[in-house]
Design a protein around this motif. Structure first.
Motif, PDB file in Angstrom:
ATOM      1  N   THR A  40       0.817  -1.214   0.000  1.00  0.00           N
ATOM      2  CA  THR A  40       0.000   0.000   0.000  1.00  0.00           C
ATOM      3  C   THR A  40       0.849   1.262   0.000  1.00  0.00           C
ATOM      4  OG1 THR A  40      -0.132  -0.076   2.412  1.00  0.00           O
ATOM      5  CG2 THR A  40      -1.955  -1.085   1.178  1.00  0.00           C
ATOM      6  N   SER A  41       2.112   1.165   0.472  1.00  0.00           N
ATOM      7  CA  SER A  41       2.932   2.372   0.594  1.00  0.00           C
ATOM      8  C   SER A  41       4.334   2.247  -0.008  1.00  0.00           C
ATOM      9  CB  SER A  41       3.064   2.751   2.071  1.00  0.00           C
ATOM     10  OG  SER A  41       3.731   1.711   2.770  1.00  0.00           O
TER      11      SER A  41
ATOM     12  N   SER B 249       1.476   6.712  -1.594  1.00  0.00           N
ATOM     13  CA  SER B 249       0.062   6.727  -1.216  1.00  0.00           C
ATOM     14  C   SER B 249      -0.626   5.440  -1.659  1.00  0.00           C
ATOM     15  CB  SER B 249      -0.648   7.915  -1.863  1.00  0.00           C
ATOM     16  OG  SER B 249      -0.084   9.124  -1.427  1.00  0.00           O
ATOM     17  N   PRO B 250      -1.523   4.901  -0.808  1.00  0.00           N
ATOM     18  CA  PRO B 250      -2.248   3.675  -1.179  1.00  0.00           C
ATOM     19  C   PRO B 250      -3.109   3.873  -2.423  1.00  0.00           C
ATOM     20  CG  PRO B 250      -2.590   4.206   1.145  1.00  0.00           C
ATOM     21  CD  PRO B 250      -1.897   5.372   0.514  1.00  0.00           C
ATOM     22  N   GLY B 251      -3.179   2.835  -3.264  1.00  0.00           N
ATOM     23  CA  GLY B 251      -4.058   2.846  -4.426  1.00  0.00           C
ATOM     24  C   GLY B 251      -3.751   3.936  -5.434  1.00  0.00           C
ATOM     25  N   SER B 252      -2.504   4.362  -5.529  1.00  0.00           N
ATOM     26  CA  SER B 252      -2.152   5.458  -6.426  1.00  0.00           C
ATOM     27  C   SER B 252      -1.323   4.966  -7.606  1.00  0.00           C
ATOM     28  CB  SER B 252      -1.353   6.532  -5.678  1.00  0.00           C
ATOM     29  OG  SER B 252      -2.157   7.115  -4.687  1.00  0.00           O
TER      30      SER B 252
ATOM     31  N   ASN C 295       0.581   0.640  -9.955  1.00  0.00           N
ATOM     32  CA  ASN C 295      -0.351   1.134  -8.944  1.00  0.00           C
ATOM     33  C   ASN C 295      -0.016   0.479  -7.614  1.00  0.00           C
ATOM     34  OD1 ASN C 295      -2.056   2.750 -10.635  1.00  0.00           O
ATOM     35  ND2 ASN C 295      -2.893   0.861 -11.448  1.00  0.00           N
ATOM     36  N   THR C 296       0.046   1.282  -6.548  1.00  0.00           N
ATOM     37  CA  THR C 296       0.191   0.687  -5.221  1.00  0.00           C
ATOM     38  C   THR C 296      -1.127   0.011  -4.855  1.00  0.00           C
ATOM     39  OG1 THR C 296      -0.399   2.815  -4.254  1.00  0.00           O
ATOM     40  CG2 THR C 296       1.961   2.276  -4.362  1.00  0.00           C
TER      41      THR C 296
ATOM     42  N   PRO D  27      -4.464  -0.666  -2.896  1.00  0.00           N
ATOM     43  CA  PRO D  27      -5.367   0.174  -2.092  1.00  0.00           C
ATOM     44  C   PRO D  27      -5.369  -0.283  -0.635  1.00  0.00           C
ATOM     45  CG  PRO D  27      -6.471  -0.609  -4.063  1.00  0.00           C
ATOM     46  CD  PRO D  27      -5.178  -1.355  -3.961  1.00  0.00           C
TER      47      PRO D  27
ATOM     48  N   GLY E 151      -7.028   5.355  -0.829  1.00  0.00           N
ATOM     49  CA  GLY E 151      -6.533   5.197  -2.194  1.00  0.00           C
ATOM     50  C   GLY E 151      -7.635   4.802  -3.141  1.00  0.00           C
TER      51      GLY E 151
ATOM     52  N   TRP F 292      -9.896   2.612  -5.557  1.00  0.00           N
ATOM     53  CA  TRP F 292     -10.373   1.240  -5.581  1.00  0.00           C
ATOM     54  C   TRP F 292     -11.570   1.170  -6.491  1.00  0.00           C
ATOM     55  CZ3 TRP F 292     -15.275   0.252  -3.331  1.00  0.00           C
ATOM     56  CH2 TRP F 292     -15.800   1.321  -2.617  1.00  0.00           C
TER      57      TRP F 292
END
Length: 163
Positions: A57-58, A103-106, A128-129, A131, A157, A159
């Motif tokens: 996520t990060s 950043s999560p989900g970015s 993509n990280t 989410p 993030g 989703w």
């Protein structure tokens, strides 16, 4: 390499690399010709292949293969619409790196730039990280026979849905 010469111009051809394969040199009134024993021209290293080794996520860990040609180092960067991280690595260091604090989900673009000190070549990969987990999960109602009703807040993030 081929060299053709006359009193008015010299054409050098057969060079490897990008651009034209020959250049014409024409003397001007104030130009002085000097004999050159050796001329070294450095071409850019080949692009590397970039691999996604892991992601959370990060964080994102990338690796890359060997470039052909002379490589003195690499310039790594990870960018998206709101952030940019960049660092320089020598060619002798490990050919992988973990970017953290993402950043999560970015969505991000990772660039690995091969450099011989004079010229560079770029290779990139999009990633993509993961989410984040849904927030504020609550048991709303329970039917003792066969059903449970649950509510939750949005995940950190981007989703696309929840299963």
């Amino acid at each position: 390499m081929g060299v053709a010469s006359s009193s008015r111009s010299t054409v050098i051809g057969g060079l490897e690399g990008s651009g034209s394969t020959g250049s014409e040199l024409t003397p001007s009134q104030n130009m002085v010709w000097k004999a050159v024993d050796e001329l070294t021209i450095h071409t850019a290293p080949s692009p590397v292949e970039v691999f996604i080794l892991s992601k959370t996520t990060s964080s994102v860990t990338v690796g890359w293969g060997q470039a052909s040609g002379e490589v003195k180092g690499f310039i790594l960067s990870i960018t998206n619409q709101t952030s940019n991280q960049q660092l320089n690595l020598s060619a002798q260091e490990t050919w992988s790196y973990r970017f953290e604090g993402l950043s999560p989900g970015s969505h991000y673009t990772v660039d690995v730039i091969s450099s011989n000190g004079e010229r560079t070549t770029n290779a990139s990969v999009d990633i993509n990280t993961i989410p984040g987990a849904p927030q504020e999960v609550l048991l709303v109602e329970e039917d003792v026979t066969s059903s449970v009703f649950v509510s939750w807040g949005a995940a950190a993030g981007g989703w696309r849905g929840t299963r």
